[in-house]
Design a protein around this motif. Structure first.
Motif, PDB file in Angstrom:
ATOM      1  N   TRP C 129      87.773 -90.089  30.781  1.00  0.00           N
ATOM      2  CA  TRP C 129      86.832 -90.129  31.904  1.00  0.00           C
ATOM      3  C   TRP C 129      85.589 -90.901  31.489  1.00  0.00           C
ATOM      4  CZ3 TRP C 129      88.862 -88.818  36.294  1.00  0.00           C
ATOM      5  CH2 TRP C 129      89.780 -87.763  36.388  1.00  0.00           C
ATOM      6  N   THR C 130      85.082 -91.712  32.406  1.00  0.00           N
ATOM      7  CA  THR C 130      83.769 -92.320  32.199  1.00  0.00           C
ATOM      8  C   THR C 130      82.803 -91.691  33.198  1.00  0.00           C
ATOM      9  OG1 THR C 130      84.610 -94.401  31.345  1.00  0.00           O
ATOM     10  CG2 THR C 130      82.436 -94.460  32.346  1.00  0.00           C
ATOM     11  N   VAL C 131      81.710 -91.181  32.661  1.00  0.00           N
ATOM     12  CA  VAL C 131      80.676 -90.584  33.517  1.00  0.00           C
ATOM     13  C   VAL C 131      79.598 -91.636  33.752  1.00  0.00           C
ATOM     14  CG1 VAL C 131      78.933 -88.766  33.698  1.00  0.00           C
ATOM     15  CG2 VAL C 131      81.153 -88.273  32.616  1.00  0.00           C
ATOM     16  N   TYR C 132      79.387 -91.988  35.015  1.00  0.00           N
ATOM     17  CA  TYR C 132      78.335 -92.948  35.362  1.00  0.00           C
ATOM     18  C   TYR C 132      77.124 -92.207  35.888  1.00  0.00           C
ATOM     19  CZ  TYR C 132      81.908 -96.634  35.305  1.00  0.00           C
ATOM     20  OH  TYR C 132      82.884 -97.515  34.939  1.00  0.00           O
ATOM     21  N   ILE C 133      75.981 -92.457  35.293  1.00  0.00           N
ATOM     22  CA  ILE C 133      74.720 -91.952  35.847  1.00  0.00           C
ATOM     23  C   ILE C 133      73.986 -93.155  36.433  1.00  0.00           C
ATOM     24  CG2 ILE C 133      72.550 -90.761  35.385  1.00  0.00           C
ATOM     25  CD1 ILE C 133      73.757 -89.658  32.824  1.00  0.00           C
ATOM     26  N   ASP C 134      73.723 -93.121  37.727  1.00  0.00           N
ATOM     27  CA  ASP C 134      72.922 -94.178  38.344  1.00  0.00           C
ATOM     28  C   ASP C 134      71.607 -93.594  38.817  1.00  0.00           C
ATOM     29  OD1 ASP C 134      74.468 -96.830  38.588  1.00  0.00           O
ATOM     30  OD2 ASP C 134      75.959 -95.283  39.058  1.00  0.00           O
TER      31      ASP C 134
END
Lengths: 243, 231, 262
Positions: C129-134
């Motif tokens: 999984w890649t967790v993206y924080i924008d």
């Protein structure tokens, strides 16, 4: 060919709406303190912010027009705005096109000749998308523009119409948009019912398009009323407190 | 009867000569959010942009000191320009100045005269459309804010306000309140009460909107002054 | 639009008297509110208002390949957008050095605190999984580091974890919260003249000659970043660490209140 999906149930749409029904719309005035005018719209599952800056000195200088103000428009979808995967960061071709047609919609109502040499910026950020974001964005930006005090000859609204199977429908949501037979976003200057944005793809007969236009004009009365209430809310609130 | 109107709204089925409106097919339509008075045929805009007019006082920040001119940021699409030889004393980049508008030249630059450097203090930026209200008829509003706060206040018609001394925070609170409640009657009394002073009045005349704002010499030249380039 | 611009002289005179432009003490935060789950399409979201600074963090979690050097771990990708709608100082276009700095400092604090166990983001060989924080800055009035950290941390703590079932990502239905451990917050200080202020607003920031961000959990300092041309003495840095540990208690309780859990 698009994959077929059942979008109608007992003569109603999946979310229970009739063919010509709008989703729930709510607009709040001036959420962005730094902007000259701003608005936040929730339209069905869409959540969109619009802000207007200017008129200010047009930069770079060579893009300025000595006769009138220029409008710059940026429409963007946040990378977390969809239920699907993380969106691409930055402007894609779709965003560039929507920015362009949105800008052109406002060029018909903003009194640009009053501010020669300057620029007016419209920024529309889609924080959450659920179909019809460009229409919701224009409707929201019109409120922001009015609140900015930049003179306008009319207050445009926009909404999308389309076709699902043999039914002409108004205000398609994301699922409907994905599987519909036609989609037609329209922006209208309500006073003279002039169309300032019109896009369409899919298949519709001339009759169906006429029917869709009628739905748009009818729904426009509701949208215009919601816009008006949002614009005047801050003033009415102050009036009520002391009136 | 006054009513709140929005851009695009039809005000009358006949042509009226009013600011902040257009006439289309014989009908008068608003181009701004405002208060329209049907009987008196007046339109008070509640939001609007500032156009430099001859004689108006402005407050600005000197952006650039060139050899012959100073360029002034007026918080507007127009730059201010002061010709050095008409400026007395030392003006430096970054200085806050008060000046009066001499003319709006063809390139959209406001030529300024009689600059005065304002030292220290604080600048408040408000909507230019609200400045007339902060000023009040015959300066009544600003006088009572000064009296109630002991703050020295210089109002620029461009929406920049310079404040120094006294209870600046209270002065800002009062100005912001004027801004937010500009369209609600009885404002002078409310602000007087807030500041604990006696309401200022000029011969008991009712408060009104922007048609009373052009003070002093500006009033005489309004007719032939720079007009808003309407259509 | 009630923007207050303060002149240099005025602000310095005020600060010497131990008072801020908005009557705060030198070591006080502005009012902070945290709203969690405001954007339900995202796996997690949180909006933070810190005075007039308004920041929205959105979390998306996607299936992806692991990095070559960490085949058994998922990824964390943090970005910050200083939206042009947030200030007339921000331009549209590619990420500015300022926005990259904000994103990287926030990323470091979260990463170093072990808030996300990247090992737990491993699915199967070649799939993680890649967790993206924008981090979306909606209105700028200073201190994006602390507001951005609070928004990111609150959004992460409220995020739902998608499932990987039969070769497809399931994002709706009955999902568990993403696992987080520990909690990181940050305190950012600005130096104006010789005085040091916590949580500088936009106009104070324009007069700041040195800036220090300290990210920490209840026990350790987890990330630091000094910014802008000026400097801090060693004694000052030590004092600011102490202040950070003290102030961060309030920040952590705000996050806990907004996002639940402990």
């Amino acid at each position: 060919m698009k994959e077929k999906k059942e979008l109608m149930k007992e003569g109603k749409r999946l979310d229970g709406r009739g063919m010509g029904d709008l989703r729930h719309i709510a607009i709040t005035a001036n959420p962005i303190k730094n902007a000259a005018g701003s608005a936040y719209i929730e339209w069905g599952g869409n959540k969109i912010l619009a802000a207007v800056y200017g008129p200010r000195e047009a930069l770079p200088k060579h893009i300025s027009d000595p006769q009138r103000a220029i409008i710059k428009c940026r429409y963007m979808m946040a990378p977390f705005s969809s239920l699907e995967e993380h969106g691409r960061v930055g402007m894609n071709r779709r965003a560039v096109e929507i920015s362009k047609v949105t800008k052109e919609t406002f060029e018909s109502v903003v009194m640009l000749e009053m501010f020669p040499g300057s620029e007016i910026s419209i920024m529309i950020e889609v924080l959450q998308g659920d179909g019809g974001t460009r229409a919701a964005g224009i409707t929201c930006a019109a409120v922001a523009m009015a609140l900015s005090g930049i003179p306008m000859t009319d207050l445009p609204y926009a909404v999308s119409a389309g076709k699902i199977g043999s039914d002409v429908v108004l205000d398609l949501n994301k699922i409907e948009d994905n599987y519909s037979d036609a989609d037609m976003p329209i922006a209208v200057n309500p006073r003279n019912r002039e169309v300032t944005l019109l896009q369409m793809d899919g298949e519709m007969t001339r009759e169906e398009i006429r029917k869709a236009m009628d739905m748009v004009i009818e729904a426009g009365k509701t949208i215009s009323r919601i816009q008006r209430e949002a614009i005047l809310a801050p003033y009415q609130k102050a009036s009520e407190a002391y009136g | 009867m006054k009513r709140l109107v929005i851009p695009g709204e039809i005000l009358a089925a006949k042509p009226l000569r009013l600011d902040d409106t257009i006439v289309e097919n014989g009908k008068t339509c608003s181009t701004a959010i405002g208060l329209f008075d049907e009987e008196r045929g007046t339109m008070i805009p509640l939001e609007g942009q500032w156009y430099p007019r001859f004689g108006e006082m402005v407050v600005g920040i000197v952006e650039e000191a060139k050899l012959n001119v100073y360029i002034v940021n007026l918080n507007a699409p127009y730059k201010g320009l002061i010709i050095s030889k008409y400026a007395e004393g030392d003006i430096r980049s970054g200085d806050v100045i008060e000046a009066s508008v001499k003319e709006l030249d063809k390139t959209g630059t406001a030529v300024l005269t009689r600059p005065r450097v304002l030292h220290g203090g604080k600048i408040l930026r408000i909507k230019p459309s609200k400045v007339p209200r902060v000023m009040g008829k015959g300066n009544t509003m600003v006088r009572q804010i000064q009296a109630g706060t002991k703050t020295s206040i210089t109002l620029g018609m461009n929406g920049l306000i310079w404040l120094k001394g006294g209870d600046i925070d209270l002065a800002i609170a009062a100005i912001n309140r004027v801004q937010n409640e500009a369209h609600v009657p009885g404002l002078t009394e409310r602000i007087a009460k807030m500041l604990g002073v006696k309401p200022e009045s000029i011969n008991g005349a009712p408060e009104e909107g922007r048609h009373h704002v052009h003070q002093g010499e500006a009033q005489h030249v309004e007719e032939e002054g720079i007009q808003e380039p309407m259509e | 639009m009630h923007i207050v611009t303060i002149t240099d002289e005025y602000i310095k005179e005020r600060i010497r008297g131990g008072m801020r432009n908005d009557k705060r003490g030198l070591m006080s935060y502005r009012d902070i509110t945290i709203g969690v789950g405001t954007m339900p399409n995202a796996e997690g979201s949180a909006e933070v208002n810190m005075g007039n600074t308004k920041v929205l963090a959105g979390i998306k979690i996607d299936l992806s390949e692991p990095m070559r050097d960490t085949p058994g771990e998922g990824n964390l990708v943090t970005s910050a957008e200083l939206l042009p709608m947030a200030s007339d100082k921000f331009d549209a276009g590619p990420p500015s050095p300022e926005s990259i700095e904000v994103a990287r400092v926030i990323d470091r604090g979260i990463r170093a605190s072990g808030m996300i166990d990247t090992g737990s983001l491993f699915i199967e060989e070649g799939k993680v999984w890649t967790v993206y924080i924008d981090i979306y800055v909606l209105n700028y009035d200073g201190n994006l580091f602390d507001a951005g950290t609070l928004a990111s941390v609150s959004a992460l703590r409220s995020a739902r974890m998608p499932k990987y079932e039969n070769g497809a990502v399931v994002r709706e239905g009955n999902l568990q919260r993403m696992k987080t451990a520990n909690m990181c917050t940050s305190c950012t200080f600005g130096k104006i003249g010789s005085e040091i202020l916590l949580d500088t607003d936009g106009s104070e920031e324009s007069f700041t000659n040195a800036r220090l961000t300290i990210a920490n959990d209840s026990e350790y300092v987890r990330a630091m970043q000094k910014g802008i041309g000026g400097s801090f003495t060693l004694a000052e840095i030590d004092k600011l660490m102490e202040a950070t540990f003290e102030k961060s208690k309030d920040l952590r309780s705000l996050v806990t209140k907004a996002s639940g859990g402990d």
